[in-house]
Design an enzyme around this catalytic site. Structure first.
Site, PDB file in Angstrom:
ATOM      1  N   GLN A   1      62.802  43.015  62.149  1.00  0.00           N
ATOM      2  CA  GLN A   1      62.715  41.975  60.618  1.00  0.00           C
ATOM      3  C   GLN A   1      64.137  41.788  60.991  1.00  0.00           C
ATOM      4  O   GLN A   1      65.298  42.549  60.492  1.00  0.00           O
ATOM      5  CB  GLN A   1      62.228  42.522  60.033  1.00  0.00           C
ATOM      6  CG  GLN A   1      62.220  41.487  58.139  1.00  0.00           C
ATOM      7  CD  GLN A   1      61.599  41.062  58.022  1.00  0.00           C
ATOM      8  OE1 GLN A   1      60.191  40.455  58.944  1.00  0.00           O
ATOM      9  NE2 GLN A   1      61.634  39.125  57.472  1.00  0.00           N
TER      10      GLN A   1
ATOM     11  N   ASP B   1      57.678  37.325  68.390  1.00  0.00           N
ATOM     12  CA  ASP B   1      58.360  37.359  67.002  1.00  0.00           C
ATOM     13  C   ASP B   1      58.779  35.726  67.788  1.00  0.00           C
ATOM     14  O   ASP B   1      59.089  34.162  67.639  1.00  0.00           O
ATOM     15  CB  ASP B   1      60.126  37.413  66.733  1.00  0.00           C
ATOM     16  CG  ASP B   1      59.278  37.630  64.801  1.00  0.00           C
ATOM     17  OD1 ASP B   1      59.177  37.153  64.293  1.00  0.00           O
ATOM     18  OD2 ASP B   1      60.047  38.529  65.061  1.00  0.00           O
TER      19      ASP B   1
ATOM     20  N   LYS C   1      53.342  41.278  56.184  1.00  0.00           N
ATOM     21  CA  LYS C   1      52.778  41.400  58.280  1.00  0.00           C
ATOM     22  C   LYS C   1      51.655  42.327  58.330  1.00  0.00           C
ATOM     23  O   LYS C   1      50.587  42.262  59.205  1.00  0.00           O
ATOM     24  CB  LYS C   1      53.803  41.547  58.706  1.00  0.00           C
ATOM     25  CG  LYS C   1      54.917  39.743  58.567  1.00  0.00           C
ATOM     26  CD  LYS C   1      56.511  40.614  59.394  1.00  0.00           C
ATOM     27  CE  LYS C   1      56.962  38.640  59.004  1.00  0.00           C
ATOM     28  NZ  LYS C   1      58.560  38.770  59.010  1.00  0.00           N
TER      29      LYS C   1
END
Ligand code: GUN
Length: 288
Positions: free
Chosen positions: A97, A120, A53
């Site tokens: 995460q 997200d 990422k």
């Protein structure tokens, strides 16, 4: 092989060209899009994901920061970091995460992220916006799947889409996105009886379970579009999806490979969400 491949690498490359141009335009106005990636603990898979990422941000001209903490970080300390990132004007997107260590309430942490920075798309505000068709960030993996369907010009209206998996991250939002495009949607899960009878009716199948060979050739209607969200390892340790690619490719009309399918698209949509967060940020509005 009868199926045509939906190439996630090629589509990502195309979309990332546009992302890089838009990021450069923001940078020229002194508002480089910024993503903060927070990793707690040493989960090896998570370490690979966050590195990818951060690298994708760098390659497309986005600013990124990677904050890594030991698995012993307290929930309170993590919430304090999220709070600081919420207030940091150089950061437009925050990604914590998952999974988090067991002593941390992941949902509490997600809800602490400002919905304006929830790239997200996991915050209840984002999930609610998707549910009622209001603007908001869409979770990156199902959003990427929708882009793949769009890339082949697939008309979802009136089609039967079967989603296998009901996670908050993929299955449920995937079903809502397909519904928004007027598909008739069936969500299947571990309690579903006679999965094959349902998938055989499907014009589109999205497999998002996290288990090999969930979808085999005998379960697919000829010509169907098959999207494989799975990321598993086979007996030889090679990356594979939820779909038996070798068999299904001879029955489906379109199929996404693993690797090189949904995976790169997930990261691409994270860049899109971060870019859009930056474009909507108040600093940009003031300088416009
Ligand atoms: N863990 C696995 N996939 C994801 C994702 O898309 N976002 C976050 N935050 N964690 C994940």
């Amino acid at each position: 092989m009868t199926a045509q491949l939906i190439d996630g690498n090629a589509l990502s490359k195309q979309l990332r060209g546009d992302i890089a141009r838009r990021a450069a335009a923001l940078s020229a106005r002194g508002a480089t899009p910024g993503l903060a990636v927070v990793l707690v603990g040493e989960n090896p898979a998570s370490q690979v994901y966050v590195r990818n990422k951060v690298k994708a941000c760098q390659d497309s001209g986005l600013h990124s920061v990677l904050e890594q903490y030991p698995a012993t970080l307290s929930e309170a300390d993590l919430l304090a970091r999220v709070d600081a990132l919420n207030r940091d004007p150089a950061i437009h997107g925050i990604l914590v995460q998952l999974p988090l260590p067991a002593h941390i309430d992941a949902q509490k942490v997600i809800e602490a992220i400002s919905p304006a920075k929830d790239v997200d798309g996991f915050h209840v505000a984002s999930a609610g916006a998707l549910m009622v068709g209001q603007p908001g960030f869409w979770p990156c993996t199902p959003y990427g799947c929708m882009k793949m369907l769009e890339s082949i010009g697939y008309e979802l209206k009136g089609k039967h889409a079967v989603v296998i998996g009901r996670s908050n991250i993929v299955g449920k939002p995937m079903a809502l996105m397909l519904l928004q495009k007027n598909a008739t949607v069936t969500i299947c899960h571990s309690g579903t009886q006679n999965l094959k009878a349902l998938t055989l009716q499907a014009d589109v199948v999205v497999a998002a379970v996290g288990k090999r060979n969930v979808l085999t050739a005998d379960m697919v209607k000829p010509g169907a579009v098959v999207i494989d969200v799975g990321m598993n390892r086979n007996d030889e340790g090679k990356l594979c999806g939820d779909v038996d690619f070798g068999g299904v490719k001879d029955v489906a009309g379109w199929i996404t490979p693993v690797p090189g399918g949904v995976g790169p698209m997930t990261i691409t949509m994270l860049l899109v969400n971060t870019l859009e967060a930056a474009e909507m940020a108040p600093t940009v509005a003031r300088s416009a």
